[in-house]
Structures are given as structure tokens and as C-alpha cells.
Design a protein around this motif. Sequence first.
Motif, PDB file in Angstrom:
ATOM      1  N   GLN A 245       0.839  -1.212   0.000  1.00 48.39           N
ATOM      2  CA  GLN A 245       0.000   0.000   0.000  1.00 48.39           C
ATOM      3  C   GLN A 245       0.869   1.254   0.000  1.00 48.39           C
ATOM      4  OE1 GLN A 245      -2.454  -0.567   3.515  1.00 48.39           O
ATOM      5  NE2 GLN A 245      -4.177  -1.272   2.289  1.00 48.39           N
ATOM      6  N   GLU A 246       1.972   1.195   0.738  1.00 52.62           N
ATOM      7  CA  GLU A 246       2.862   2.359   0.857  1.00 52.62           C
ATOM      8  C   GLU A 246       3.700   2.568  -0.407  1.00 52.62           C
ATOM      9  OE1 GLU A 246       3.110   4.492   3.377  1.00 52.62           O
ATOM     10  OE2 GLU A 246       1.774   3.523   4.802  1.00 52.62           O
ATOM     11  N   VAL A 247       4.058   1.462  -1.077  1.00 54.58           N
ATOM     12  CA  VAL A 247       4.901   1.544  -2.288  1.00 54.58           C
ATOM     13  C   VAL A 247       4.285   0.702  -3.411  1.00 54.58           C
ATOM     14  CG1 VAL A 247       7.085   2.163  -1.179  1.00 54.58           C
ATOM     15  CG2 VAL A 247       6.405  -0.236  -1.274  1.00 54.58           C
ATOM     16  N   PRO A 248       3.122   1.099  -3.917  1.00 56.91           N
ATOM     17  CA  PRO A 248       2.422   0.272  -4.918  1.00 56.91           C
ATOM     18  C   PRO A 248       3.204   0.062  -6.211  1.00 56.91           C
ATOM     19  CG  PRO A 248       1.436   2.454  -4.746  1.00 56.91           C
ATOM     20  CD  PRO A 248       2.392   2.333  -3.612  1.00 56.91           C
ATOM     21  N   HIS A 249       4.164   0.943  -6.483  1.00 62.72           N
ATOM     22  CA  HIS A 249       4.935   0.868  -7.725  1.00 62.72           C
ATOM     23  C   HIS A 249       6.178  -0.008  -7.592  1.00 62.72           C
ATOM     24  CE1 HIS A 249       6.433   4.025  -5.147  1.00 62.72           C
ATOM     25  NE2 HIS A 249       7.586   4.024  -5.791  1.00 62.72           N
ATOM     26  N   LYS A 250       6.440  -0.556  -6.389  1.00 66.09           N
ATOM     27  CA  LYS A 250       7.649  -1.350  -6.195  1.00 66.09           C
ATOM     28  C   LYS A 250       7.327  -2.848  -6.118  1.00 66.09           C
ATOM     29  CE  LYS A 250      10.319   2.379  -4.145  1.00 66.09           C
ATOM     30  NZ  LYS A 250      11.323   2.792  -3.157  1.00 66.09           N
ATOM     31  N   ILE A 251       8.329  -3.663  -6.417  1.00 65.85           N
ATOM     32  CA  ILE A 251       8.178  -5.118  -6.390  1.00 65.85           C
ATOM     33  C   ILE A 251       8.687  -5.637  -5.052  1.00 65.85           C
ATOM     34  CG2 ILE A 251       8.882  -7.301  -7.457  1.00 65.85           C
ATOM     35  CD1 ILE A 251       9.293  -5.662 -10.082  1.00 65.85           C
ATOM     36  N   LEU A 252       7.824  -6.349  -4.323  1.00 66.25           N
ATOM     37  CA  LEU A 252       8.163  -6.879  -3.006  1.00 66.25           C
ATOM     38  C   LEU A 252       8.085  -8.403  -3.052  1.00 66.25           C
ATOM     39  CD1 LEU A 252       6.022  -4.416  -0.837  1.00 66.25           C
ATOM     40  CD2 LEU A 252       8.394  -4.140  -1.579  1.00 66.25           C
ATOM     41  N   ILE A 253       9.173  -9.064  -2.669  1.00 66.55           N
ATOM     42  CA  ILE A 253       9.241 -10.519  -2.740  1.00 66.55           C
ATOM     43  C   ILE A 253       9.521 -11.072  -1.341  1.00 66.55           C
ATOM     44  CG2 ILE A 253      10.356 -12.491  -3.854  1.00 66.55           C
ATOM     45  CD1 ILE A 253      11.482 -10.459  -5.936  1.00 66.55           C
ATOM     46  N   PRO A 254       8.668 -11.984  -0.831  1.00 64.52           N
ATOM     47  CA  PRO A 254       8.960 -12.557   0.490  1.00 64.52           C
ATOM     48  C   PRO A 254      10.164 -13.483   0.443  1.00 64.52           C
ATOM     49  CG  PRO A 254       7.052 -13.646  -0.488  1.00 64.52           C
ATOM     50  CD  PRO A 254       7.413 -12.506  -1.409  1.00 64.52           C
ATOM     51  N   ALA A 255      11.020 -13.393   1.456  1.00 65.56           N
ATOM     52  CA  ALA A 255      12.167 -14.299   1.542  1.00 65.56           C
ATOM     53  C   ALA A 255      11.653 -15.725   1.725  1.00 65.56           C
ATOM     54  CB  ALA A 255      13.066 -13.896   2.701  1.00 65.56           C
ATOM     55  N   PRO A 256      12.296 -16.701   1.074  1.00 66.97           N
ATOM     56  CA  PRO A 256      11.796 -18.088   1.126  1.00 66.97           C
ATOM     57  C   PRO A 256      12.121 -18.788   2.440  1.00 66.97           C
ATOM     58  CG  PRO A 256      13.774 -17.968  -0.213  1.00 66.97           C
ATOM     59  CD  PRO A 256      13.461 -16.554   0.184  1.00 66.97           C
ATOM     60  N   SER A 257      11.213 -19.649   2.852  1.00 66.97           N
ATOM     61  CA  SER A 257      11.427 -20.418   4.080  1.00 66.97           C
ATOM     62  C   SER A 257      11.986 -21.798   3.762  1.00 66.97           C
ATOM     63  CB  SER A 257      10.115 -20.558   4.856  1.00 66.97           C
ATOM     64  OG  SER A 257       9.206 -21.368   4.129  1.00 66.97           O
ATOM     65  N   LYS A 258      12.456 -22.476   4.813  1.00 65.76           N
ATOM     66  CA  LYS A 258      13.014 -23.821   4.645  1.00 65.76           C
ATOM     67  C   LYS A 258      11.928 -24.819   4.247  1.00 65.76           C
ATOM     68  CE  LYS A 258      16.335 -22.670   8.249  1.00 65.76           C
ATOM     69  NZ  LYS A 258      16.574 -22.711   9.692  1.00 65.76           N
ATOM     70  N   GLU A 259      10.722 -24.581   4.804  1.00 68.16           N
ATOM     71  CA  GLU A 259       9.608 -25.489   4.527  1.00 68.16           C
ATOM     72  C   GLU A 259       8.920 -25.107   3.221  1.00 68.16           C
ATOM     73  OE1 GLU A 259       8.791 -28.154   6.382  1.00 68.16           O
ATOM     74  OE2 GLU A 259      10.491 -27.712   7.687  1.00 68.16           O
ATOM     75  N   ASP A 260       8.419 -26.096   2.516  1.00 67.39           N
ATOM     76  CA  ASP A 260       7.608 -25.831   1.323  1.00 67.39           C
ATOM     77  C   ASP A 260       6.177 -25.603   1.782  1.00 67.39           C
ATOM     78  OD1 ASP A 260       9.665 -26.160  -0.564  1.00 67.39           O
ATOM     79  OD2 ASP A 260       9.471 -28.336  -0.442  1.00 67.39           O
ATOM     80  N   ASN A 261       5.690 -24.376   1.598  1.00 66.91           N
ATOM     81  CA  ASN A 261       4.308 -24.088   1.972  1.00 66.91           C
ATOM     82  C   ASN A 261       3.634 -23.299   0.850  1.00 66.91           C
ATOM     83  OD1 ASN A 261       5.195 -21.399   2.253  1.00 66.91           O
ATOM     84  ND2 ASN A 261       5.664 -21.688   4.416  1.00 66.91           N
TER      85      ASN A 261
END
Length: 310
Positions: A245-261
Amino acid sequence: MKKENVLQQKIIALKQQKKAVIFAHYYQSPEIQEIADFVGDSLELSRKAAETDAKIIVFAGVYFMAETAKILNPTKIVIVPDINAGCSLADGCPPDKFRDFLKNYPNHKVVTYINCSAEIKTMSDYVCTSSNAVKVINAIPPEENIVFAPDKNLGKYLINETGRDMVLWEGSCVVHEAFSLEKLIDLYQKNPDAVIVAHPESEAHILKTAQYIGSTSGMINYIKASPKPKFIIATENGILHKMQQEVPHKILIPAPSKEDNTCACSECAFMKMNSLEKLYKCLLKESPEVLLAEELITKAQKPIQQMLKI
């Protein structure tokens, strides 16, 4: 109209009728964040709790956060959507064991991360959050010895940042220890133009990869101010809603976890125990209520007030 939208409207109407205020942590689900009066990290929510004039505080977060709101507002009604929404850090520091642990360090100042129970706070000289932990440690005279609890990862980060040699309680957050370094490196190789930002509760090997380390609110402010277009975020994925919401023009990627979910990211199961339906029912019935003994509140107020002064 969707069921979620109907519930949101009911909650807003009930909130106004009861003169209540809803606080939500960044890690709450988007539909809860959308109807909250204030969304923030632990420090911001603590400040708002100290300032509110509402009769009822609905705290959508985890239990220790609601306890903090009650400590700062002993005469107000503080309620939670799910009383079982706990915290691995808080649960990993039982009061009886911590009391015995402190007997080994009688001449130490005790600094506890806000992610702990009210009873642990009563044994503390200072409480801190990830936003102000460096300031709190630096405010303690250099000749004083320090015990830091319950997060060893945040403690190690603070030792590096402040140069203070602290005794650490061996606790950690399961959410922030869930990140896979191998997967993170692979993700970064595919996105070499991305900036890695991480929460200081993460393990040291994750923090070494980060260009910015900070609290949830700190990360949001950093990304807003940065000219970079892409970021990899190493904290609970609930923050992405507010960030986007604060940066709608930017690409945000969650860091991956060890578990596959399902999201390939790190989620806090405790935070996600809260729901719109539970929030509506708790406000309707004004229950479950956070109840703390008067003596406990008085003792726990002191280290929190020390933090808010700093």
C-alpha cells in the motif's frame, strides 16, 4: 456482498457503538488490517496504547502485545480475538526458569525484548522493541553488566551494533528462524537488482545478506525512502500488505522459508489464529478479556515506562 465485507461493516459499527479502538500488528491478515484504527509494530502499538482514550481496546496481535496494552491502560477493557494466540519467544522464556537464570547474574541490568510475558517484564529493568533496542542498550551506562532476553538472535545483533558484551537467554522466534539461506541466495541470483531487508530476529547468516536490518516499521520507511524498485523481505509475510500500500509501484518478494508451503514464505501461525469472525465475537461479548493482577501491572509498568522515556 462478500462475507468478509459484511463482517468488516458489522465490526466497524460495533466498534463505534462501544467506543472501542482496534489495534492490529503488521503480521495480521489484510482483512483485519483494513478495519484497524491503527496498524503498527510493537513500539508503535505500545505508544498508541499509552495514548488512547477509548473505553475498550481490541488487540489483534498476539497475547503479550495485549498484555502490554493492559499494563499501560489498567483501567480499560482490553480484549483479544483469540486468547491462545501466543508467541514462540514468549513461550520459550518461562518465568520460573528465567527467575532461576537471573540468580546467576545478580549485578546485571535486565533488558527484555517486548516479546515476553507480563511476568517476565516484572523482572526487567528495561523493556525494548526491535525499533529502539539499540537506543535502550546505549542508554545503559557502560560500566553496567547486561542480561538480554529472550531473543538470542536479536541479542547477537545488538552485541555487534553496540559493542556491549551481554549475557543472552537462549530463545528465538520460529518465524524468523524459518528462512532458508540456500533458497534466499538462489532467489537473489534470479533477482540481482533486488535489495534484501531483514528483521534483527533473523539468524546471523540471514542478516549478513541484508543491505538493511530493522524493525517492521523501519523496513517500511527504508523501502519508501529508497530509490530502488525491488526488495526481498525477510520477516513475517503479513507485512507485505501494508508495504505494498505504501509503495504500490515497487516489487516486493517474500524471503523463502526452509519449509515448502503455499506462499513459500515465513508465516506466524499464532498471528494468523485471529480472524474477522473471532474479532467480531470478542467485541460483541467483550471477551476474552486480558486480566492482570494490580501488583503485576505496577511492576511491569516500570521497565516499559523506562523504554518510552528513551
